[in-house]
Design a protein around this motif. Structure first.
Motif, PDB file in Angstrom:
ATOM      1  N   PHE A   1       1.217  21.472  25.583  1.00  0.00           N
ATOM      2  CA  PHE A   1       0.004  22.538  24.276  1.00  0.00           C
ATOM      3  C   PHE A   1      -0.599  22.314  25.409  1.00  0.00           C
ATOM      4  N   ALA A   2      -1.608  21.641  25.504  1.00  0.00           N
ATOM      5  CA  ALA A   2      -2.448  22.268  26.828  1.00  0.00           C
ATOM      6  C   ALA A   2      -2.178  23.180  27.667  1.00  0.00           C
ATOM      7  N   TYR A   3      -1.575  22.670  27.885  1.00  0.00           N
ATOM      8  CA  TYR A   3      -0.787  22.999  29.820  1.00  0.00           C
ATOM      9  C   TYR A   3      -0.308  24.456  29.806  1.00  0.00           C
ATOM     10  N   GLU A   4      -0.435  24.679  28.481  1.00  0.00           N
ATOM     11  CA  GLU A   4       0.879  26.082  27.911  1.00  0.00           C
ATOM     12  C   GLU A   4      -1.195  27.103  27.651  1.00  0.00           C
ATOM     13  N   ALA A   5      -1.865  26.196  27.360  1.00  0.00           N
ATOM     14  CA  ALA A   5      -3.152  27.336  27.897  1.00  0.00           C
ATOM     15  C   ALA A   5      -4.157  27.351  28.209  1.00  0.00           C
ATOM     16  N   VAL A   6      -3.799  26.305  29.448  1.00  0.00           N
ATOM     17  CA  VAL A   6      -4.514  26.585  31.028  1.00  0.00           C
ATOM     18  C   VAL A   6      -4.037  28.082  31.528  1.00  0.00           C
ATOM     19  N   PRO A   7      -5.109  28.183  32.314  1.00  0.00           N
ATOM     20  CA  PRO A   7      -5.007  29.329  33.551  1.00  0.00           C
ATOM     21  C   PRO A   7      -3.696  29.259  33.921  1.00  0.00           C
ATOM     22  N   LYS A   8      -3.037  29.415  34.633  1.00  0.00           N
ATOM     23  CA  LYS A   8      -1.891  29.245  35.837  1.00  0.00           C
ATOM     24  C   LYS A   8      -2.514  29.227  37.118  1.00  0.00           C
ATOM     25  N   SER A   9      -3.575  28.635  36.630  1.00  0.00           N
ATOM     26  CA  SER A   9      -3.058  28.411  38.659  1.00  0.00           C
ATOM     27  C   SER A   9      -3.920  27.267  39.123  1.00  0.00           C
ATOM     28  N   ARG A  10      -3.833  26.894  40.636  1.00  0.00           N
ATOM     29  CA  ARG A  10      -3.621  25.169  41.207  1.00  0.00           C
ATOM     30  C   ARG A  10      -5.028  24.277  40.622  1.00  0.00           C
ATOM     31  N   ALA A  11      -5.779  25.177  40.407  1.00  0.00           N
ATOM     32  CA  ALA A  11      -6.929  23.749  40.265  1.00  0.00           C
ATOM     33  C   ALA A  11      -7.487  23.918  38.510  1.00  0.00           C
ATOM     34  N   ALA A  12      -6.343  24.683  37.669  1.00  0.00           N
ATOM     35  CA  ALA A  12      -6.757  24.330  36.516  1.00  0.00           C
ATOM     36  C   ALA A  12      -5.321  23.239  35.943  1.00  0.00           C
ATOM     37  N   CYS A  13      -4.166  23.829  36.478  1.00  0.00           N
ATOM     38  CA  CYS A  13      -3.203  22.638  35.915  1.00  0.00           C
ATOM     39  C   CYS A  13      -3.489  21.268  36.954  1.00  0.00           C
ATOM     40  N   ARG A  14      -4.122  21.339  37.928  1.00  0.00           N
ATOM     41  CA  ARG A  14      -4.009  19.792  38.307  1.00  0.00           C
ATOM     42  C   ARG A  14      -5.576  19.681  38.069  1.00  0.00           C
ATOM     43  N   ASP A  15      -6.154  19.398  37.488  1.00  0.00           N
ATOM     44  CA  ASP A  15      -7.551  19.498  37.166  1.00  0.00           C
ATOM     45  C   ASP A  15      -7.240  18.265  35.504  1.00  0.00           C
ATOM     46  N   LEU A  16      -5.978  19.596  34.731  1.00  0.00           N
ATOM     47  CA  LEU A  16      -5.598  19.037  33.518  1.00  0.00           C
ATOM     48  C   LEU A  16      -4.503  17.792  34.032  1.00  0.00           C
ATOM     49  N   ALA A  17      -3.670  17.825  34.608  1.00  0.00           N
ATOM     50  CA  ALA A  17      -2.977  16.564  34.704  1.00  0.00           C
ATOM     51  C   ALA A  17      -4.213  15.725  35.628  1.00  0.00           C
ATOM     52  N   TYR A  18      -4.804  15.993  36.303  1.00  0.00           N
ATOM     53  CA  TYR A  18      -5.775  14.650  36.673  1.00  0.00           C
ATOM     54  C   TYR A  18      -6.019  13.920  35.117  1.00  0.00           C
ATOM     55  N   ARG A  19      -6.875  14.598  34.856  1.00  0.00           N
ATOM     56  CA  ARG A  19      -7.744  14.491  33.247  1.00  0.00           C
ATOM     57  C   ARG A  19      -6.844  13.754  32.598  1.00  0.00           C
ATOM     58  N   PHE A  20      -5.087  13.992  32.162  1.00  0.00           N
ATOM     59  CA  PHE A  20      -4.444  13.559  31.329  1.00  0.00           C
ATOM     60  C   PHE A  20      -3.968  11.855  32.117  1.00  0.00           C
TER      61      PHE A  20
END
Length: 79
Positions: free
Chosen positions: A35-54
């Motif tokens: 759900f959080a992934y769908e809300a995050v801006p689709k940029s490499r940095a944003a996706c990487r930060d979300l995945a790293y935190r998870f």
């Protein structure tokens, strides 16, 4: 976590109820991550930060379950 109740934790056998409950916690956290992934801006940095935190939160949670043999009271932090 699926086989944690059959494997040894660091201090002996891990209770099957703890393992199954922790596995369900992980499943819920994965759904919340999706759900959080769908809300995050689709940029490499944003996706990487979300995945790293998870990944860090999930790893910490699983380590704590395996070390103590109990589920942390706070659950999977951030998820």
């Amino acid at each position: 976590m699926l086989f944690a109740s059959r494997d040894m934790d660091r201090n002996g056998w891990l209770d099957a109820n703890v393992a199954h409950s922790a596995f369900k916690d992980v499943q819920i956290a994965v759904m919340q991550f999706d759900f959080a992934y769908e809300a995050v801006p689709k940029s490499r940095a944003a996706c990487r930060d979300l995945a790293y935190r998870f990944g860090m939160d999930m790893g910490t949670y699983i380590e704590q379950v395996m070390e103590t043999g109990t589920r942390p009271a706070r659950g999977i932090e951030g998820w």
